[in-house]
Enzyme design. Sequence first.
Site, short mmCIF file in Angstrom:
data_model
loop_
_atom_site.label_atom_id
_atom_site.label_comp_id
_atom_site.label_asym_id
_atom_site.label_seq_id
_atom_site.Cartn_x
_atom_site.Cartn_y
_atom_site.Cartn_z
N SER A 116 -7.18 -5.62 -1.54
CA SER A 116 -5.60 -5.45 -0.79
C SER A 116 -4.82 -3.85 -1.70
CB SER A 116 -4.38 -6.60 -1.00
OG SER A 116 -4.30 -6.20 -2.41
N LYS A 117 -3.89 -3.70 -0.52
CA LYS A 117 -3.97 -2.24 -1.77
C LYS A 117 -2.56 -1.93 -2.26
CE LYS A 117 0.35 -1.23 2.01
NZ LYS A 117 0.46 -0.64 2.99
N ARG A 118 -1.91 -3.87 -2.89
CA ARG A 118 -1.16 -4.28 -4.08
C ARG A 118 -2.11 -3.84 -5.06
NH1 ARG A 118 4.31 -5.84 -2.07
NH2 ARG A 118 4.64 -4.52 0.06
#
Length: 505
Positions: free
Chosen positions: A252-254
Amino acid sequence: MTVRTRVAPSPTGDPHVGTAYIALFNLAFARQHGGEFILRIEDTDQVRSTPESEQAILDSLRWLGVEWSEGPDVGGPHGPYRQSERREIYQQHVEILLERGHAFKCYRTTEELDAMRAQRQESGNSMALKPSDLILPADEIARREAAGEPFVIRMMVPEEGVCVVDDMLRGPIELDWSQVDAQVLMKSDGLPTYHLANVVDDHLMGITHVIRGEEWISSAPKHKLLYSYFDWVMPQLCHMPLLRNPDKSKLSKRKNPTSILFYERMGFMPEALLNYLGRMGWSMPDEREKFSSDEMFANFDIKRVSLGGPVFDMEKLRWLNSLWLRELDAETFAQRFAAWGLKKERLLPVIPHVQPRVETFSDVVPLAGHFLGGLTSLTPAQFDNKALDQEQLVTVLQYGLWQLEDIRHWSVDEIKTRMFALAGKMDIKVRDFLFPFFIAIAGTSATISVLDTMALLGPDMSRARVRHAIDVLGGVGKKKAKKMEKDYQDMVAAIAAAAQENPEA
Ligand code: GLU
């Protein structure tokens, strides 16, 4: 039978490495069987789909060297290849389902649906909403129809029993019908949902094998049923394991940059990134790590895909990229470096910010070298200043990062509005607030506007640098992060409330 595979991205954000991974395996499978690989744009979500995102997906897949023989940009005999241009086709097909009694018009309101769900939750009933729950008495349907009330079209689904779906990697998978709801096939605006459009298009485009991420397994019973309702042969299904962060959570981009554009901007060679994606769950028969896509296609066998979640690890990718770089001769290295960093498209947007500030060309790199950098080497001492102590610095960067992660349309105005609002709410002078961002993004505050720089660097590179700076400053522990997140949420709620009261501000 000619093997035909496809990748069907939804253009709702940055081009994701997961899309490239799925595209690569579909392409490899098609190549291995002398078949065709096509690209279809699934833009039925009109609110979230954008033409910019579609263009970025096409550009970045091309940059990687993934080639399709049919698609929205190259055409082909089964077009159009953009779902928003196929409305009538879906309309015709939904009519067939209605005529055959496999679908029904559903006039239920959002309130009614919410109430049904709440009641189920209260009574601990986990059964999905079924046609028998949803279909209204005939006179009520007639009344709502006469009143011109909005409706959706849903599919009929069995109440119970087991649905067996065959998967090329997993064999038969059993799924319980009780968990499958009477899926909406067409929304009240006349646009299809993913399920209807996907099945109709795969059939009409002659797709023989559907290779996609494992998050779609739960949709397979609905799709299988739709194929049977239409009397069509279902393509073979193959669900690929999802890419994971090094901590095994879903990529995930987080936690990790996920945009292909980031890896391009970091200066990875497309050959190396494709090579790395080919290593995700798959290996060459001789286990060698470095291979070209042609070598992969020549040795491809989908049965060699292993289901343990493949980890996408940037350090490993850097190592693989270094192998590719070492093999270039000096001439090619020079050429590829210039084509990457000094190309006009990259330089031109930066020039207006640089030109007024330099006296010689040799001033350019010291002023704006960070445009070519990756995750710059930083030390905590660089962040020292009178206004904010270490803890405040980390808080400012973390709150700022959460704001940056929230932006859907990346632009200097959007970044500025959010940063200024946050600084105001935290009662910190804008100058002091932006200082740690200058260091995180450029390594110095003696450079061009950090807001402009972030806008030009793009979301993934900007976020990655801020995340890196937080790590350099000691990071945020789990317990601390929880408290911070709560304070942050309260603050965001206050900012939103203020914006509503005073929309001009
Ligand atoms: N549009 C879907 C996606 O974004 C396609 C899923 C599929 O391949 O069926 O992943």
